[in-house]
Design a protein around this motif. Structure first.
Motif, short mmCIF file in Angstrom:
data_model
loop_
_atom_site.label_atom_id
_atom_site.label_comp_id
_atom_site.label_asym_id
_atom_site.label_seq_id
_atom_site.Cartn_x
_atom_site.Cartn_y
_atom_site.Cartn_z
N ARG A 115 2.96 -4.51 -0.02
CA ARG A 115 1.56 -4.56 -0.83
C ARG A 115 1.30 -4.79 -2.29
O ARG A 115 2.19 -4.11 -2.97
CB ARG A 115 0.52 -3.61 -0.20
N ALA A 116 0.70 -5.77 -2.81
CA ALA A 116 0.49 -6.12 -4.26
C ALA A 116 -0.22 -4.78 -4.90
O ALA A 116 -1.17 -4.61 -4.34
CB ALA A 116 -0.20 -7.07 -4.56
N PHE A 117 0.37 -4.35 -5.83
CA PHE A 117 -0.22 -2.83 -6.47
C PHE A 117 -0.68 -1.95 -5.53
O PHE A 117 -1.59 -0.86 -5.60
CB PHE A 117 -1.45 -3.45 -7.21
N PHE A 118 0.39 -1.86 -4.55
CA PHE A 118 0.23 -0.80 -3.20
C PHE A 118 -1.12 -0.63 -2.78
O PHE A 118 -1.21 0.10 -1.80
CB PHE A 118 0.42 0.73 -3.91
N VAL A 119 -1.86 -1.94 -2.87
CA VAL A 119 -3.09 -1.75 -2.01
C VAL A 119 -3.55 -3.11 -1.44
O VAL A 119 -4.20 -3.18 -0.17
CB VAL A 119 -4.43 -1.49 -3.17
N PHE A 120 -3.30 -4.28 -2.13
CA PHE A 120 -3.65 -5.51 -1.52
C PHE A 120 -2.63 -6.20 -0.67
O PHE A 120 -1.64 -6.10 -0.98
CB PHE A 120 -4.06 -6.34 -2.86
N GLY A 121 -3.35 -6.91 0.43
CA GLY A 121 -2.41 -7.35 1.40
C GLY A 121 -1.67 -6.55 2.37
O GLY A 121 -2.07 -5.21 2.41
N GLU A 122 -0.61 -7.14 2.99
CA GLU A 122 0.07 -6.39 4.01
C GLU A 122 1.60 -6.58 3.78
O GLU A 122 1.84 -7.90 3.21
CB GLU A 122 -0.25 -6.95 5.50
N PRO A 123 2.63 -5.74 4.14
CA PRO A 123 3.72 -6.26 3.98
C PRO A 123 4.10 -7.44 4.70
O PRO A 123 3.73 -7.66 5.78
CB PRO A 123 4.70 -4.90 4.64
N ALA A 124 4.99 -8.30 4.21
CA ALA A 124 5.32 -9.67 4.58
C ALA A 124 6.79 -9.87 4.78
O ALA A 124 7.41 -9.48 3.69
CB ALA A 124 4.39 -10.60 4.13
N VAL A 125 7.57 -10.56 5.70
CA VAL A 125 8.91 -10.87 5.88
C VAL A 125 9.02 -12.41 5.50
O VAL A 125 8.52 -13.27 6.10
CB VAL A 125 9.52 -10.49 7.10
N ASN A 126 9.83 -12.94 4.34
CA ASN A 126 9.97 -14.36 4.16
C ASN A 126 11.16 -14.75 5.15
O ASN A 126 12.08 -14.16 5.11
CB ASN A 126 10.21 -14.47 2.64
#
Length: 185
Positions: free
Chosen positions: A159-170
């Motif tokens: 997550r961006a800044f440990f808060v925004f979005g979800e983990p993602a795999v490229n």
């Protein structure tokens, strides 16, 4: 007539400011601070001849359908409603694809693997969708499933800044790493 000439001068000044100076400043700052992103986050690999070959961008999804690769979201754009017959038929077709690709995998197919993203070129999938594919990839490549999972974990962003979005795999980055690991073994 005076208002007309004033209007033309104001137009010329704002054209120079907004059409030339501002874009040039933003481009310069981007190139200085974020060069990789400003240039499209291009990914290159070294060829056997020693030169570099462009393979894609980490920002755009690519179509992978071979069983030895991590497969991303469907690369189609659809305006069909979730309740439409066209959407249901497309999802059913994609479910058939996944069941034929890995008939021994009894886990539920993650929804994102059978539904298209809004853009149609999403380069990421969730860690859960990647984990669904680990055993198939490992079997196809003759690799240990823990090694495949480790490669996926390396290419998973948090997550961006440990808060925004979800983990993602490229997906592209994982597939390049899988090719590199297979070549090294």
């Amino acid at each position: 007539m005076k208002k007309f000439s004033t209007s033309i001068r104001v137009l010329a000044v704002f054209t120079v400011i907004c059409g030339i100076m501002y874009p040039a400043a933003i481009t310069g700052i981007s190139q200085l601070l974020f060069q990789d992103k400003a240039n499209g986050s291009m990914i290159t690999i070294e060829t056997q001849e020693g030169s570099e070959a462009l393979v894609g961008s980490s920002l755009l999804g690519q179509v992978f359908t071979e069983p030895q690769y991590l497969i991303g979201r469907p690369q189609t754009v659809s305006n069909a409603a979730p309740s439409s017959g066209d959407q249901a038929a497309a999802v059913a077709e994609r479910i058939d694809f996944w069941e034929a690709l890995a008939p021994l995998n009894e886990a539920d197919i993650p929804m994102e693997l059978v539904t298209a993203s809004a853009s149609g070129v999403d380069p990421h999938i969730s860690p859960e969708a990647a984990a669904y594919q680990v055993e198939r990839i490992a079997a196809e490549r003759g690799m240990d499933s823990e090694r495949v999972q480790a490669i996926i974990d390396e290419k998973t962003s948090g997550r961006a800044f440990f808060v925004f979005g979800e983990p993602a795999v490229n997906v592209l980055e994982v597939n390049l790493a899988l090719d590199e690991a297979s070549a090294a073994e």
